[in-house]
Motif scaffolding. Structure first.
Motif, PDB file in Angstrom:
ATOM      1  N   ASN A 581       0.844  -1.196   0.000  1.00 46.99           N
ATOM      2  CA  ASN A 581       0.000   0.000   0.000  1.00 46.99           C
ATOM      3  C   ASN A 581       0.882   1.250   0.000  1.00 46.99           C
ATOM      4  OD1 ASN A 581      -2.149  -1.743   0.190  1.00 46.99           O
ATOM      5  ND2 ASN A 581      -2.511  -1.388   2.376  1.00 46.99           N
ATOM      6  N   SER A 582       0.338   2.350  -0.469  1.00 44.02           N
ATOM      7  CA  SER A 582       1.026   3.629  -0.339  1.00 44.02           C
ATOM      8  C   SER A 582       0.831   4.113   1.089  1.00 44.02           C
ATOM      9  CB  SER A 582       0.472   4.653  -1.338  1.00 44.02           C
ATOM     10  OG  SER A 582       1.151   5.875  -1.223  1.00 44.02           O
ATOM     11  N   LEU A 583       1.910   4.200   1.842  1.00 42.39           N
ATOM     12  CA  LEU A 583       1.813   4.355   3.292  1.00 42.39           C
ATOM     13  C   LEU A 583       2.035   5.777   3.797  1.00 42.39           C
ATOM     14  CD1 LEU A 583       3.689   1.073   4.261  1.00 42.39           C
ATOM     15  CD2 LEU A 583       1.228   1.452   4.099  1.00 42.39           C
ATOM     16  N   GLY A 584       2.011   6.759   2.916  1.00 39.40           N
ATOM     17  CA  GLY A 584       2.133   8.140   3.362  1.00 39.40           C
ATOM     18  C   GLY A 584       3.536   8.462   3.828  1.00 39.40           C
ATOM     19  N   PHE A 585       3.651   9.420   4.765  1.00 42.31           N
ATOM     20  CA  PHE A 585       4.950   9.897   5.236  1.00 42.31           C
ATOM     21  C   PHE A 585       4.989   9.877   6.761  1.00 42.31           C
ATOM     22  CE2 PHE A 585       4.122  11.974   1.194  1.00 42.31           C
ATOM     23  CZ  PHE A 585       5.321  11.833   0.505  1.00 42.31           C
ATOM     24  N   GLY A 586       6.130   9.438   7.304  1.00 45.57           N
ATOM     25  CA  GLY A 586       6.372   9.577   8.735  1.00 45.57           C
ATOM     26  C   GLY A 586       5.647   8.580   9.612  1.00 45.57           C
ATOM     27  N   GLY A 587       5.279   7.401   9.075  1.00 44.59           N
ATOM     28  CA  GLY A 587       4.566   6.403   9.871  1.00 44.59           C
ATOM     29  C   GLY A 587       5.418   5.170  10.139  1.00 44.59           C
ATOM     30  N   ALA A 588       4.896   4.291  10.999  1.00 48.01           N
ATOM     31  CA  ALA A 588       5.525   2.996  11.272  1.00 48.01           C
ATOM     32  C   ALA A 588       4.440   1.924  11.146  1.00 48.01           C
ATOM     33  CB  ALA A 588       6.159   2.976  12.657  1.00 48.01           C
ATOM     34  N   TYR A 589       4.788   0.817  10.493  1.00 46.54           N
ATOM     35  CA  TYR A 589       3.782  -0.198  10.162  1.00 46.54           C
ATOM     36  C   TYR A 589       4.331  -1.592  10.422  1.00 46.54           C
ATOM     37  CZ  TYR A 589       1.818   3.754   7.598  1.00 46.54           C
ATOM     38  OH  TYR A 589       1.327   4.984   7.248  1.00 46.54           O
ATOM     39  N   THR A 590       3.403  -2.480  10.807  1.00 50.17           N
ATOM     40  CA  THR A 590       3.677  -3.910  10.877  1.00 50.17           C
ATOM     41  C   THR A 590       2.849  -4.587   9.795  1.00 50.17           C
ATOM     42  OG1 THR A 590       4.135  -3.853  13.260  1.00 50.17           O
ATOM     43  CG2 THR A 590       3.535  -5.979  12.291  1.00 50.17           C
ATOM     44  N   ILE A 591       3.511  -5.306   8.896  1.00 47.03           N
ATOM     45  CA  ILE A 591       2.821  -6.016   7.806  1.00 47.03           C
ATOM     46  C   ILE A 591       2.806  -7.505   8.153  1.00 47.03           C
ATOM     47  CG2 ILE A 591       2.803  -6.539   5.336  1.00 47.03           C
ATOM     48  CD1 ILE A 591       4.307  -3.947   4.844  1.00 47.03           C
ATOM     49  N   ILE A 592       1.601  -8.061   8.213  1.00 48.21           N
ATOM     50  CA  ILE A 592       1.421  -9.462   8.617  1.00 48.21           C
ATOM     51  C   ILE A 592       1.230 -10.312   7.361  1.00 48.21           C
ATOM     52  CG2 ILE A 592       0.045 -11.063   9.992  1.00 48.21           C
ATOM     53  CD1 ILE A 592      -0.921  -8.500  11.540  1.00 48.21           C
ATOM     54  N   ILE A 593       2.071 -11.344   7.216  1.00 51.98           N
ATOM     55  CA  ILE A 593       1.972 -12.271   6.079  1.00 51.98           C
ATOM     56  C   ILE A 593       1.033 -13.400   6.479  1.00 51.98           C
ATOM     57  CG2 ILE A 593       3.259 -13.745   4.485  1.00 51.98           C
ATOM     58  CD1 ILE A 593       5.783 -12.130   5.303  1.00 51.98           C
ATOM     59  N   ASN A 594      -0.157 -13.389   5.896  1.00 43.94           N
ATOM     60  CA  ASN A 594      -1.181 -14.364   6.291  1.00 43.94           C
ATOM     61  C   ASN A 594      -1.319 -15.530   5.330  1.00 43.94           C
ATOM     62  OD1 ASN A 594      -2.229 -13.105   8.690  1.00 43.94           O
ATOM     63  ND2 ASN A 594      -3.094 -11.519   7.353  1.00 43.94           N
ATOM     64  N   GLU A 595      -0.936 -15.334   4.083  1.00 43.76           N
ATOM     65  CA  GLU A 595      -1.158 -16.389   3.093  1.00 43.76           C
ATOM     66  C   GLU A 595      -0.164 -16.224   1.953  1.00 43.76           C
ATOM     67  OE1 GLU A 595      -4.728 -18.049   0.164  1.00 43.76           O
ATOM     68  OE2 GLU A 595      -5.180 -16.591   1.755  1.00 43.76           O
ATOM     69  N   CYS A 596       0.260 -17.340   1.401  1.00 43.97           N
ATOM     70  CA  CYS A 596       1.127 -17.337   0.224  1.00 43.97           C
ATOM     71  C   CYS A 596       0.697 -18.485  -0.670  1.00 43.97           C
ATOM     72  CB  CYS A 596       2.592 -17.483   0.629  1.00 43.97           C
ATOM     73  SG  CYS A 596       3.743 -17.501  -0.774  1.00 43.97           S
ATOM     74  N   GLY A 598      -0.758 -19.350  -4.972  1.00 46.47           N
ATOM     75  CA  GLY A 598      -1.076 -18.845  -6.305  1.00 46.47           C
ATOM     76  C   GLY A 598      -0.237 -17.653  -6.698  1.00 46.47           C
ATOM     77  N   ASN A 599       1.013 -17.629  -6.225  1.00 43.91           N
ATOM     78  CA  ASN A 599       1.953 -16.534  -6.523  1.00 43.91           C
ATOM     79  C   ASN A 599       1.507 -15.182  -5.967  1.00 43.91           C
ATOM     80  OD1 ASN A 599       3.601 -18.318  -7.937  1.00 43.91           O
ATOM     81  ND2 ASN A 599       2.501 -17.940  -9.862  1.00 43.91           N
ATOM     82  N   VAL A 600       0.536 -15.193  -5.062  1.00 46.17           N
ATOM     83  CA  VAL A 600       0.028 -13.937  -4.499  1.00 46.17           C
ATOM     84  C   VAL A 600       0.112 -14.009  -2.980  1.00 46.17           C
ATOM     85  CG1 VAL A 600      -1.941 -12.385  -4.285  1.00 46.17           C
ATOM     86  CG2 VAL A 600      -1.514 -13.559  -6.458  1.00 46.17           C
ATOM     87  N   SER A 601       0.603 -12.915  -2.366  1.00 46.39           N
ATOM     88  CA  SER A 601       0.675 -12.840  -0.908  1.00 46.39           C
ATOM     89  C   SER A 601      -0.550 -12.111  -0.380  1.00 46.39           C
ATOM     90  CB  SER A 601       1.939 -12.094  -0.467  1.00 46.39           C
ATOM     91  OG  SER A 601       3.094 -12.801  -0.851  1.00 46.39           O
ATOM     92  N   ALA A 602      -1.135 -12.644   0.707  1.00 44.29           N
ATOM     93  CA  ALA A 602      -2.223 -11.959   1.404  1.00 44.29           C
ATOM     94  C   ALA A 602      -1.630 -11.273   2.626  1.00 44.29           C
ATOM     95  CB  ALA A 602      -3.305 -12.958   1.809  1.00 44.29           C
ATOM     96  N   LEU A 603      -1.776  -9.970   2.695  1.00 49.40           N
ATOM     97  CA  LEU A 603      -1.122  -9.181   3.724  1.00 49.40           C
ATOM     98  C   LEU A 603      -2.135  -8.363   4.511  1.00 49.40           C
ATOM     99  CD1 LEU A 603       1.746  -7.741   1.476  1.00 49.40           C
ATOM    100  CD2 LEU A 603       1.868  -9.788   2.909  1.00 49.40           C
ATOM    101  N   ASN A 604      -1.860  -8.187   5.797  1.00 47.66           N
ATOM    102  CA  ASN A 604      -2.613  -7.264   6.645  1.00 47.66           C
ATOM    103  C   ASN A 604      -1.663  -6.192   7.171  1.00 47.66           C
ATOM    104  OD1 ASN A 604      -4.482  -9.679   6.678  1.00 47.66           O
ATOM    105  ND2 ASN A 604      -5.662  -8.233   7.901  1.00 47.66           N
ATOM    106  N   TYR A 605      -2.192  -4.981   7.349  1.00 49.61           N
ATOM    107  CA  TYR A 605      -1.370  -3.856   7.793  1.00 49.61           C
ATOM    108  C   TYR A 605      -1.847  -3.386   9.157  1.00 49.61           C
ATOM    109  CZ  TYR A 605       0.330  -3.542   2.975  1.00 49.61           C
ATOM    110  OH  TYR A 605       0.897  -3.818   1.753  1.00 49.61           O
ATOM    111  N   SER A 606      -0.900  -3.253  10.092  1.00 43.66           N
ATOM    112  CA  SER A 606      -1.193  -2.697  11.407  1.00 43.66           C
ATOM    113  C   SER A 606      -0.375  -1.419  11.578  1.00 43.66           C
ATOM    114  CB  SER A 606      -0.844  -3.697  12.505  1.00 43.66           C
ATOM    115  OG  SER A 606      -1.052  -3.135  13.782  1.00 43.66           O
ATOM    116  N   GLN A 607      -1.046  -0.342  11.946  1.00 46.23           N
ATOM    117  CA  GLN A 607      -0.387   0.963  12.042  1.00 46.23           C
ATOM    118  C   GLN A 607       0.173   1.157  13.447  1.00 46.23           C
ATOM    119  OE1 GLN A 607      -2.430   5.110  12.076  1.00 46.23           O
ATOM    120  NE2 GLN A 607      -2.190   4.567   9.902  1.00 46.23           N
ATOM    121  N   ASP A 608       1.509   1.227  13.557  1.00 42.82           N
ATOM    122  CA  ASP A 608       2.157   1.415  14.852  1.00 42.82           C
ATOM    123  C   ASP A 608       2.304   2.905  15.193  1.00 42.82           C
ATOM    124  OD1 ASP A 608       2.387  -1.337  14.873  1.00 42.82           O
ATOM    125  OD2 ASP A 608       4.388  -1.290  13.983  1.00 42.82           O
TER     126      ASP A 608
END
Length: 753
Positions: A581-596, A598-608
């Motif tokens: 995702n386009s995450l803007g400026f000046g933030g901190a994020y945790t990206i959770i890898i939930n699935e891999c 069909g050559n596609v990753s399923a990701l969740n984003y948590s804003q720290d």
């Protein structure tokens, strides 16, 4: 008597008051004498204005020689600001100095660059003259830039070819030598170049000379603008013989080459310049004159002695009227300079009022490149048509007022920023957020405070603040499973509690979030959590996070804000990709890898840490106001310093003007160190209030300032000296009158005794 009083600040400045007939006569005489041969000495005044005047071709009503000077200044400023743009990074990442030490050395270097103009001015006005001083110190400057480029060559001491210098002391010694030479060079030529440009104009060219100073300042900022864009790009390149590194040799080498070009261009124009010759060590004479006047006044402090018109007149027993008059001119202007450092104290903090990416540093030079011609060709003529007498000192006052307004605008923007800043734990506190990696709701209880939160699957909470003395353990319940976790947390830190419910039990694990401040310069911090049952390798853009075991997290890595990157998750059997995702400026994020699959990753984003929400365009108004203030303040100050200086002390007053910049930086250190304000906006208001107060003081001083025309005064002194030569008894008669007056006073004192 010499008439020094021409006009109060409310009256016209010098270009309106000189006698046109006498000016024209001297101008024609100068032309006749100066242009009889291609280059010959011209004595404009019996004692002080000897110059070498060459046949100067013109272009658009300007001497062609000034275009060489302007090009020289553009190249020199490109060299200086280009080198300075990467200097702190060089200290931190090449010499391996920490932030505080790097910043301290950087500010020491900048202060030295603004203290050495005094040395350059003394050399120019007392010894070598402006032309030879500029050439000599430009050679020193070029050598310094070349030494800096050599000091940044990694392979110079990398004998084992491991990519790091084997003798860091060698690089430090070379770089410090280079910086000292650069400070001597750039500081030494600063007051000379602008004054030398002013020397190229005849007395009837006041308007052209005024526009020259605007063009000169335009060249400064054009060089600054281009270099601050190009040099960081050059640094980002990879270069090296044995190992590839960030290319500091190229980033320093190009400014060194531009300085060499600057020197060559200046020398090419040599045959066209009008070169005013130095008149001996004038500053020593001025200092002795001041010292003698003070001492003589103290000796004759009794009321029986008649008062003199000016305290410097007490030096008349030993020093000439010419020297005393010129000293009065210089001291009058230097006295006006006393409040001016406060402007630079604010102006040089413009880097501190950045909100987002460091590219905003280019806004100021861009606006200057636009505003200098607009102010010079549109604003000033409109003010003149409105019949407003906008004198130089009034312009300087308006510039100070605008700088104060810019910091008020910065304070208002900072207030909005502060409303969006995250709150970090204080001493004795800790902050905790929970991320549920399972497929069931998770209920988390913090005991003994008895604080409960319920977290949905693949979601997280915001940070909650706890007193560590009141938090002992955490109970997690999900589905039919329960788990108790000890609260092993420390004061002032942030933690993430990962929980996941499986068929047989609950996994609960603490993650230490070692981030307690927002990322700087609009960067983002990103980390990954592996919620897959197998080990994966994760890359994002050009950053390789390495192998990540199940239910573990990477460390945070820094990424540029406002962009997307390709994320690759690979295992032994499959590789999955996704676009972040386009995450803007000046933030901190945790990206959770939930699935891999069909050559596609399923990701969740948590804003720290939330990104900046105040758009960086809100900076533009404060930059615009500050730039308008700089244009009317700085350009006018350069011109004013030149126009009010005696012919043999032009560079000295230019150096005095530049010295206000150094004093301004010292004021910042003093005020910032003494201030106990914890809020940034309050500090901005403090500086603005100080500048407004200083602005009022300066306005009062300016009101009582009397403009002078040094050329007119020196012409009158010439006439008086001619009269003395024609009638040698005239001076003796005046001296006899003074002796008789003193004798009468002494006789009166004796009779009283």
């Amino acid at each position: 008597m010499v008439q020094t009083a021409k006009s109060k600040d409310s009256k016209q400045p010098p270009d309106a008051w000189a006698s046109s007939s006498s000016r024209r006569g001297r101008m024609d005489l100068s032309r006749a004498a100066g242009h009889s041969t291609p280059c010959q000495p011209v004595l404009h005044s019996p004692r002080l204005t000897l110059s070498v005047s060459c046949l100067q071709p013109g272009c658009f009503g300007y001497p062609l020689s000034i275009f060489f000077i302007v090009i020289n200044e553009f190249c020199e400023r490109f060299s200086y600001y280009g080198m300075r743009a990467v200097l702190v990074l060089y200290f931190k990442y090449f010499l391996r100095w920490d932030d505080n030490f790097s910043t301290a050395i950087y500010h020491t270097f900048v202060a030295l660059c603004y203290l050495t103009p005094i040395l350059g001015a003394l050399i120019a006005d007392s010894w070598l003259g402006k032309f030879k001083t500029i050439v000599s110190l430009s050679i020193v400057y070029t050598i310094g830039q070349a030494v800096m480029a050599v000091s940044s060559i990694n392979d110079l001491t990398d004998h084992n070819r491991d990519g790091t210098p084997d003798s860091i002391a060698t690089h430090i010694a070379l770089s410090m030598t280079g910086l000292i030479l650069i400070a001597l060079g750039t500081g030494g030529i600063k007051p000379c170049v602008s004054a030398f440009g002013g020397d190229q104009f005849e007395e009837h060219q006041e308007k052209q000379r005024s526009r020259f100073f605007s063009l000169f300042y335009l060249a400064i900022n054009a060089g600054s603008l281009i270099s601050t864009v190009i040099t960081p790009i050059l640094r980002a390149q990879q270069c090296g013989i044995h190992s590839k590194q960030q290319c500091y040799p190229l980033a320093f080498g190009v400014p060194a080459a531009l300085m060499a070009v600057s020197l060559i261009v200046f020398v090419i124009g040599s045959g066209m310049y009008k070169k005013v010759q130095p008149q001996g060590n004038i500053m020593v004479q001025v200092c002795k004159c001041i010292g003698f006047a003070i001492k003589n006044r103290f000796r004759h402090r009794s009321k029986e002695y008649p008062k003199r018109e000016h305290w410097l007149d007490w030096a008349s027993e030993k020093y000439s009227k010419r020297l005393i008059t010129q000293t009065k001119m210089v001291l009058k202007v230097l006295f006006l300079f006393i409040p001016l450092p406060m402007f630079w104290a604010l102006f040089d903090q413009q880097g501190a009022i950045q909100i987002q990416p460091d590219q905003m540093q280019t806004v100021n030079p861009i606006l200057i490149v636009i505003m200098v011609p607009v102010v010079d060709t549109v604003i000033y003529p409109l003010i003149k048509k409105c019949k407003i007498n906008f004198t130089p000192l009034r312009k300087i006052t308006v510039g100070m007022f605008l700088a104060g307004l810019a910091f008020i605008a910065a304070a208002l923007v900072q207030l909005q920023i502060d409303k969006t800043l995250p709150v970090f734990p204080a001493a004795g506190q800790s902050q905790i957020k929970v991320i549920n990696l399972g497929t069931d709701n998770a209920r988390v209880a913090f005991l003994p405070q008895n604080v409960d939160v319920t977290v949905e699957p693949l979601h997280g909470t915001d940070y909650r603040t706890f007193e560590i003395s009141q938090l002992q353990y955490v109970v997690v319940a999900s589905g039919s499973n329960n788990a108790t976790v000890d609260a092993t947390i420390t004061s002032g830190d942030r933690y993430t509690l990962m929980v996941k419910n499986t068929v047989s039990d609950i996994t609960a694990q603490w993650l230490f979030d070692n981030v307690t401040s927002k990322p700087e310069e609009g960067k983002n911090l990103i980390r990954f959590i592996n919620n897959l049952p197998w080990t994966v390798n994760v890359t994002m853009g050009d950053t390789d996070f390495g192998e990540l075991t199940p239910l573990s997290a990477t460390n945070y890595s820094v990424f540029s804000g406002g962009r997307t990157d390709k994320i690759v998750v690979s295992t032994n059997a499959i590789t999955c990709t996704a676009t972040s995702n386009s995450l803007g400026f000046g933030g901190a994020y945790t990206i959770i890898i939930n699935e891999c699959s069909g050559n596609v990753s399923a990701l969740n984003y948590s804003q720290d840490i939330p990104p900046n929400t105040v758009h960086m365009a809100w900076q533009i108004p404060q930059y615009f106001i500050l730039t308008c203030g700089e244009v009317v303040f700085s350009v006018t100050g350069l011109e004013f310093s030149y126009s009010q200086a005696p012919s043999n002390m032009k560079s000295v007053l230019q150096a005095g003007w530049l010295l206000t910049v150094a004093v301004g930086n010292i004021i910042v250190l003093i005020v910032a160190g003494a201030s106990k304000l914890s809020q940034q906006w309050a500090e901005y208001v403090l500086f603005a209030a100080l500048l407004f107060a200083v602005c009022i003081i300066f306005a009062v001083m300016a009101y009582f300032y009397t403009y002078i025309d040094p050329n007119e005064i020196e012409a009158q002194l010439d006439e008086e000296e001619k009269q003395v030569k024609k009638d040698p008894d005239l001076q003796e008669k005046e001296e006899e009158k003074e002796v008789e007056a003193v004798s009468r006073i002494l006789l009166a004192q004796t009779s009283l005794i």
